[in-house]
Design a protein around this motif. Sequence first.
Motif, mmCIF file in Angstrom:
data_model
loop_
_atom_site.group_PDB
_atom_site.id
_atom_site.type_symbol
_atom_site.label_atom_id
_atom_site.label_comp_id
_atom_site.label_asym_id
_atom_site.label_seq_id
_atom_site.Cartn_x
_atom_site.Cartn_y
_atom_site.Cartn_z
ATOM 1 N N ASP A 84 0.349 -1.587 0.212
ATOM 2 C CA ASP A 84 -0.221 0.322 -0.008
ATOM 3 C C ASP A 84 1.006 1.818 -0.290
ATOM 4 O OD1 ASP A 84 -2.078 -1.513 0.507
ATOM 5 O OD2 ASP A 84 -2.424 -1.517 2.240
ATOM 6 N N ALA A 85 1.846 1.062 0.665
ATOM 7 C CA ALA A 85 3.241 2.377 1.034
ATOM 8 C C ALA A 85 3.305 2.376 -0.706
ATOM 9 C CB ALA A 85 4.056 2.251 2.173
ATOM 10 N N LEU A 86 3.514 1.793 -1.104
ATOM 11 C CA LEU A 86 3.983 2.003 -2.335
ATOM 12 C C LEU A 86 3.521 1.926 -3.452
ATOM 13 C CD1 LEU A 86 6.681 1.111 -4.667
ATOM 14 C CD2 LEU A 86 5.574 -0.860 -4.893
ATOM 15 N N ARG A 87 1.985 1.891 -3.500
ATOM 16 C CA ARG A 87 1.133 2.466 -4.190
ATOM 17 C C ARG A 87 0.783 4.003 -4.009
ATOM 18 N NH1 ARG A 87 -2.741 -3.009 -4.048
ATOM 19 N NH2 ARG A 87 -1.717 -4.444 -5.795
ATOM 20 N N THR A 88 1.198 3.931 -2.817
ATOM 21 C CA THR A 88 0.806 5.570 -2.596
ATOM 22 C C THR A 88 1.932 6.554 -3.171
ATOM 23 O OG1 THR A 88 -1.107 5.163 -0.206
ATOM 24 C CG2 THR A 88 0.211 7.203 -0.789
ATOM 25 N N ALA A 89 2.544 6.493 -2.807
ATOM 26 C CA ALA A 89 4.163 6.992 -3.854
ATOM 27 C C ALA A 89 3.665 6.550 -4.574
ATOM 28 C CB ALA A 89 5.567 6.419 -2.714
ATOM 29 N N LEU A 90 3.391 5.549 -5.488
ATOM 30 C CA LEU A 90 3.659 6.539 -6.762
ATOM 31 C C LEU A 90 1.925 6.803 -7.444
ATOM 32 C CD1 LEU A 90 5.416 2.686 -7.954
ATOM 33 C CD2 LEU A 90 6.325 4.988 -8.326
ATOM 34 N N ARG A 91 1.120 6.959 -6.670
ATOM 35 C CA ARG A 91 -0.038 7.179 -7.251
ATOM 36 C C ARG A 91 0.478 8.804 -8.220
ATOM 37 N NH1 ARG A 91 -2.826 7.255 -2.722
ATOM 38 N NH2 ARG A 91 -3.609 4.852 -3.360
ATOM 39 N N ARG A 92 0.744 9.964 -7.506
ATOM 40 C CA ARG A 92 0.332 10.327 -7.908
ATOM 41 C C ARG A 92 1.261 11.040 -9.400
ATOM 42 N NH1 ARG A 92 5.036 14.999 -5.479
ATOM 43 N NH2 ARG A 92 4.756 15.819 -7.362
ATOM 44 N N TRP A 93 2.085 9.912 -9.728
ATOM 45 C CA TRP A 93 3.096 10.041 -10.851
ATOM 46 C C TRP A 93 2.350 8.649 -12.184
ATOM 47 C CZ3 TRP A 93 7.348 13.262 -10.250
ATOM 48 C CH2 TRP A 93 7.359 13.167 -9.963
ATOM 49 N N GLN A 94 1.809 7.696 -11.594
ATOM 50 C CA GLN A 94 0.827 7.046 -12.577
ATOM 51 C C GLN A 94 -0.103 8.271 -13.149
ATOM 52 O OE1 GLN A 94 0.377 3.623 -9.740
ATOM 53 N NE2 GLN A 94 0.226 2.827 -11.922
ATOM 54 N N GLU A 95 -0.969 9.289 -12.302
ATOM 55 C CA GLU A 95 -1.933 10.488 -12.467
ATOM 56 C C GLU A 95 -1.011 10.977 -13.499
ATOM 57 O OE1 GLU A 95 -3.044 11.722 -9.110
ATOM 58 O OE2 GLU A 95 -4.506 10.650 -8.296
ATOM 59 N N LYS A 96 0.349 11.371 -13.504
ATOM 60 C CA LYS A 96 1.196 12.701 -14.820
ATOM 61 C C LYS A 96 1.271 11.761 -16.105
ATOM 62 C CE LYS A 96 4.772 15.815 -13.907
ATOM 63 N NZ LYS A 96 5.785 16.213 -13.474
ATOM 64 N N TYR A 97 1.797 10.490 -15.663
ATOM 65 C CA TYR A 97 2.385 9.995 -17.027
ATOM 66 C C TYR A 97 1.218 8.512 -16.783
ATOM 67 C CZ TYR A 97 6.566 12.171 -16.237
ATOM 68 O OH TYR A 97 7.511 13.505 -16.439
ATOM 69 N N PRO A 98 -0.423 9.298 -17.317
ATOM 70 C CA PRO A 98 -1.017 7.989 -17.913
ATOM 71 C C PRO A 98 -0.983 6.919 -19.058
ATOM 72 C CG PRO A 98 -1.827 9.457 -18.548
ATOM 73 C CD PRO A 98 -0.554 10.136 -17.448
ATOM 74 N N GLY A 99 -0.152 7.309 -19.693
ATOM 75 C CA GLY A 99 0.660 6.002 -20.600
ATOM 76 C C GLY A 99 1.779 5.496 -20.361
ATOM 77 N N THR A 100 2.322 5.454 -19.129
ATOM 78 C CA THR A 100 3.249 4.607 -18.330
ATOM 79 C C THR A 100 2.868 3.568 -17.801
ATOM 80 O OG1 THR A 100 4.582 6.610 -19.003
ATOM 81 C CG2 THR A 100 5.352 4.544 -17.167
ATOM 82 N N ASP A 101 2.980 2.465 -17.675
ATOM 83 C CA ASP A 101 2.312 0.804 -18.073
ATOM 84 C C ASP A 101 3.403 0.709 -15.999
ATOM 85 O OD1 ASP A 101 1.004 -1.667 -17.015
ATOM 86 O OD2 ASP A 101 2.302 -2.492 -18.462
ATOM 87 N N VAL A 102 3.020 0.605 -15.113
ATOM 88 C CA VAL A 102 3.457 0.416 -14.139
ATOM 89 C C VAL A 102 3.099 -0.714 -13.418
ATOM 90 C CG1 VAL A 102 4.222 1.383 -12.276
ATOM 91 C CG2 VAL A 102 3.570 3.029 -14.160
ATOM 92 N N ILE A 103 4.462 -1.375 -12.997
ATOM 93 C CA ILE A 103 4.472 -2.784 -12.262
ATOM 94 C C ILE A 103 5.160 -2.377 -11.141
ATOM 95 C CG2 ILE A 103 5.194 -5.024 -12.778
ATOM 96 C CD1 ILE A 103 5.141 -4.211 -15.774
ATOM 97 N N GLU A 104 3.632 -3.074 -9.804
ATOM 98 C CA GLU A 104 4.531 -2.633 -9.012
ATOM 99 C C GLU A 104 5.146 -3.913 -7.903
ATOM 100 O OE1 GLU A 104 0.832 -1.099 -7.684
ATOM 101 O OE2 GLU A 104 1.330 0.862 -8.431
ATOM 102 N N GLN A 105 5.985 -3.679 -7.851
ATOM 103 C CA GLN A 105 6.714 -5.023 -6.549
ATOM 104 C C GLN A 105 7.264 -4.642 -5.409
ATOM 105 O OE1 GLN A 105 8.817 -6.436 -10.141
ATOM 106 N NE2 GLN A 105 8.594 -8.996 -9.077
#
Length: 300
Positions: free
Chosen positions: A222-243
Motif C-alpha cells: 500500500d505504501a508503494l502504491r501511495t508513493a506512485l499514485r501521483r506519478w501514475q496520474e501525471k504519466y497515464p500512458g506508462t504501464d507501471v508494474i509494482e513489486q
Amino acid sequence: MTRPVAVGLDGSPAGLAAADWAAREALRRDLPLRLVHVWEWQPYTHAPLVGTDAPRLWSERIPREAAAELRNRYPELEIAADHLTGPPQEVLCDVARESELLALGSGGLGRLAGFFLGSVAMSTVAHTERPVVLVRAGTTAVDEHRPATDGRQLRAMPYRPVVLGLDLSRPCLDVIRFAFETAALRAAPLRVIHGWNPPAFFTYGVGVDPGLRADMAAQETDALRTALRRWQEKYPGTDVIEQSVIGQPAHHLVDAGAEAGLVVIGRRVNRLAAGPARIGHITHAVLHHCPAPVAVVPHD
C-alpha cells in the motif's frame, strides 16, 4: 539554456558503448550530445620514446573520431566534441553539472565477477549532483529492445522495461521523476521494485502471529502504491508494474536488470556529513553486477 546529454570518453570500448547509448538517449530527449575526453598532463621522469606530443595528440583524437563515427550513424543529431584538461573526476563533475545527464563506460570482468568501475567513474558518481548512467562494454541498441521473433525491424520492436529501485524510507522525488520520464520517452513499462525486510524476530519465529507477516507485506504494498499514485496520474500512458519484495534490494535489482533496458537507482546526497562522499552499498552492488545500463540519480 539547453542542457546536453554528455559522455566521458576514455578511448575504451566501454566508453564508445556509452557514447552510442548517449546518442540514442539524446535523440529521444531531443537534446544535443556532448563528447568529452579529459587529458591530465603528467610530468615525465624521463624522456618518452615516442616524443612528448604523442600522448596528447592521441588524447585529442578520441572525441574527434568518436564524433565522426556518431555523425555517420546519427546524422540528425547535433554533436559537440571537447578535449579538456585537468583532473578527470573534477572535470567530469563540472561537465555533469552543465548537462541533463552524464554517461560513462563500465568495463566487463565476466559474468560472475561483474563490471569494473575505475576510480574516475566511482568518484564522479559519488560527487556529482546530476544523473550519471554507467554503460557496460558491448551494449548496443538491440539490448534496449525486447527480442523480436518475427523478423521485425529494430524500430518496431518494443523497449525493454525501465526498472526503478525505490527506497520508501527516504524522499526521492528526483529519482521517481527521472524513471517515469525515461520510461515515457521510450513508451516502455516501468517496473518499480521496493525491497524490505521484516523485523529480526521473524528469523527465529518465536511468538509470531502467522498473519502478521501478511499484514506487513500488505502495508508495504500500500505504501508503494501511495508513493506512485501521483506519478501514475501525471504519466497515464506508462504501464507501471509494482513489486514489493522481501530481501536485499540489490539482489532483486540485479536480477531484474537481466530483462531491463535501464535500471534507475538513487544516491542520497548528505550535505551535512563530513568525510568523503559515498555511493551506498546497494548502489555499489548494482553498479558492479547489473548487466543493464544503470542510472544513478542524486537526491536529498
